[in-house]
Design an enzyme around this catalytic site. Structure first.
Site, mmCIF file in Angstrom:
data_model
loop_
_atom_site.group_PDB
_atom_site.id
_atom_site.type_symbol
_atom_site.label_atom_id
_atom_site.label_comp_id
_atom_site.label_asym_id
_atom_site.label_seq_id
_atom_site.Cartn_x
_atom_site.Cartn_y
_atom_site.Cartn_z
ATOM 1 N N ARG A 185 38.269 -14.421 -10.296
ATOM 2 C CA ARG A 185 37.500 -15.668 -10.248
ATOM 3 C C ARG A 185 37.064 -16.084 -11.645
ATOM 4 O O ARG A 185 37.043 -17.278 -11.985
ATOM 5 C CB ARG A 185 36.293 -15.489 -9.315
ATOM 6 C CG ARG A 185 35.632 -16.790 -8.935
ATOM 7 C CD ARG A 185 34.679 -16.615 -7.779
ATOM 8 N NE ARG A 185 33.574 -15.713 -8.117
ATOM 9 C CZ ARG A 185 32.674 -15.273 -7.226
ATOM 10 N NH1 ARG A 185 32.744 -15.649 -5.962
ATOM 11 N NH2 ARG A 185 31.697 -14.474 -7.592
ATOM 12 N N GLU B 218 27.661 -26.151 0.712
ATOM 13 C CA GLU B 218 26.995 -24.856 0.557
ATOM 14 C C GLU B 218 25.591 -25.104 0.027
ATOM 15 O O GLU B 218 25.154 -26.251 -0.068
ATOM 16 C CB GLU B 218 27.802 -23.935 -0.361
ATOM 17 C CG GLU B 218 28.013 -24.440 -1.774
ATOM 18 C CD GLU B 218 28.690 -23.398 -2.678
ATOM 19 O OE1 GLU B 218 28.378 -22.205 -2.581
ATOM 20 O OE2 GLU B 218 29.513 -23.812 -3.502
ATOM 21 N N LYS C 17 32.529 -20.725 -11.266
ATOM 22 C CA LYS C 17 31.172 -20.194 -11.460
ATOM 23 C C LYS C 17 30.699 -20.523 -12.871
ATOM 24 O O LYS C 17 30.771 -19.707 -13.789
ATOM 25 C CB LYS C 17 31.178 -18.686 -11.197
ATOM 26 C CG LYS C 17 29.934 -18.207 -10.467
ATOM 27 C CD LYS C 17 30.074 -16.815 -9.918
ATOM 28 C CE LYS C 17 28.757 -16.289 -9.428
ATOM 29 N NZ LYS C 17 28.251 -16.938 -8.206
HETATM 30 C C1 PLP Z 1 28.204 -16.839 -6.825
HETATM 31 C C2 PLP Z 1 28.092 -17.944 -5.867
HETATM 32 C C3 PLP Z 1 28.229 -17.745 -4.467
HETATM 33 C C4 PLP Z 1 28.377 -16.394 -3.848
HETATM 34 O O1 PLP Z 1 29.561 -15.718 -4.211
HETATM 35 P P1 PLP Z 1 29.692 -14.152 -4.032
HETATM 36 O O2 PLP Z 1 30.994 -13.834 -4.679
HETATM 37 O O3 PLP Z 1 29.698 -13.854 -2.586
HETATM 38 O O4 PLP Z 1 28.520 -13.535 -4.718
HETATM 39 C C5 PLP Z 1 28.188 -18.867 -3.646
HETATM 40 N N1 PLP Z 1 27.983 -20.109 -4.143
HETATM 41 C C6 PLP Z 1 27.831 -20.321 -5.468
HETATM 42 C C7 PLP Z 1 27.612 -21.719 -5.944
HETATM 43 C C8 PLP Z 1 27.875 -19.260 -6.365
HETATM 44 O O5 PLP Z 1 27.711 -19.499 -7.676
#
Ligand code: PLP
Length: 341
Positions: A82, A220, A184
């Protein structure tokens, strides 16, 4: 190995400086070898790309002590993949995922005195990140970067059990179509701070973001993906190119299908169908699953049958199974558990 004198059960989610961190620098078109250092400060130009144009991305994962007494990481290869995607989208050099996993492993091992004991619910949170470090004043990608990984012990996300939280449907957007919602990047968080502070002021724990184009579909929250359970026990999760592909969500979908024999649907979820679901939760590395008891849509309240006291039974089962896999209490799928020491 002596553990540090830390009251593990009363740890919160704050930064505690640990002994070692990993640093690698990118210069003249290549990554240097990099390695561990005790120096916890970063020294960069006042005009660094990260400071002027927010050229930075990050990851988050945890190390914990399992029932077998091992210190392990959960699927760090997916965090590495990622971060490669995030780097590409932000015109940053890719830090190869194999090297990423090795750096994370080294940091966890070097700070094993900070890895909480099995059964404490606490863990060692690991934060890999990368940023443009050389001077950039005209808008363009940096030419030099730092990739870093530090670790900090964190407490159980929910002290005394997971209490359902309350969300509001947010009037601000998190991610534009064809934007950066799927990577991210710190910039996705900087612009969400106003909305989250506003939500807190209005008495809500989190924001539910809708798709920016039509404002009809569930995306989300600021930092966690949605899970819904239908009245007949199917697991439903929103599919959209503008949500962050949570590793916890992907793992839970697999667990639901392969361990619990559930039907799983990854599809568009309309806001108007949310009231038909029996259970709702948020998932991410921080809490694994946070139950949602209530969603407020401009005065209209959606109350889930599971209520405001505890997690619904289906999500609880999913949580227990994934937690059991992570803690080596239940056999894990091939490659999910990465042993540190
Ligand atoms: C990091 C993150 C998540 C959760 O991802 P995981 O890999 O399960 O920790 C969900 N939404 C956003 C916007 C994130 O930055």
């Amino acid at each position: 190995m002596d553990k540090k004198a830390i009251d593990w059960s009363n740890l919160g989610f704050g930064y505690i400086q640990t002994d070692q961190r990993f640093v690698a620098q990118y210069k003249n078109g290549a990554w240097k070898e990099g390695g561990l250092t005790e120096d916890a400060t970063v020294r960069i130009s006042e005009c660094a790309g990260v400071l002027q144009y927010a050229q930075t991305c990050f990851e988050g994962l945890k190390a914990f002590t399992t029932k077998k007494g091992n210190v392990v990481l959960f699927r760090p290869d997916l965090n590495g993949e990622r971060m490669e995607e995030s780097a590409r989208r932000l015109e940053m050099p890719v830090f190869p995922k194999e090297k990423f996993v090795e750096a994370v492993r080294q940091v966890a091992e070097a700070n094993q005195a900070y890895v909480p004991p099995y059964g404490s619910g606490a863990s060692l949170y690991i934060r890999p990140y990368m940023f443009g470090s050389d001077a950039v004043i005209g808008v363009k990608p940096s030419e030099e970067y730092e990739f870093r990984v530090f670790a900090t012990p964190v407490g159980p996300y929910f002290k005394g059990g997971a209490k359902p939280i309350s969300l509001r449907v947010c009037d601000y957007d998190r991610a534009a179509p064809h934007g950066t919602g799927h990577v991210k990047a710190g910039l996705n968080y900087a612009m969400s701070l106003y909305a989250i502070m506003d939500a807190h002021k209005q008495g809500y724990d989190e924001n539910l973001y809708l798709d920016a184009a039509t404002r009809t579909k569930v995306e989300e929250t600021g930092g966690a993906n949605f899970l819904f359970v239908t009245e007949d026990g199917r697991l439903v999760t929103p599919k959209s190119p503008t949500i962050l592909p949570s590793i916890t969500r992907r793992s839970l979908l697999y667990v639901a299908r392969e361990y619990l024999g559930m039907e799983v649907e990854e599809r568009e979820v309309l806001l108007e169908e949310v009231e038909s679901f029996a259970e709702c939760g948020l998932c991410g590395t921080a809490a694994v699953i946070s139950p949602v008891g209530k969603i407020t849509d401009h005065g209209k309240e959606i109350l889930f049958r599971s209520g405001m006291e505890k997690m619904g039974p289906v999500l609880q089962k999913l949580y227990d199974t994934l937690e059991g896999i992570r803690l080596e209490e239940i056999p894990a799928p091939e490659g999910w558990i990465c042993k540190v020491c």
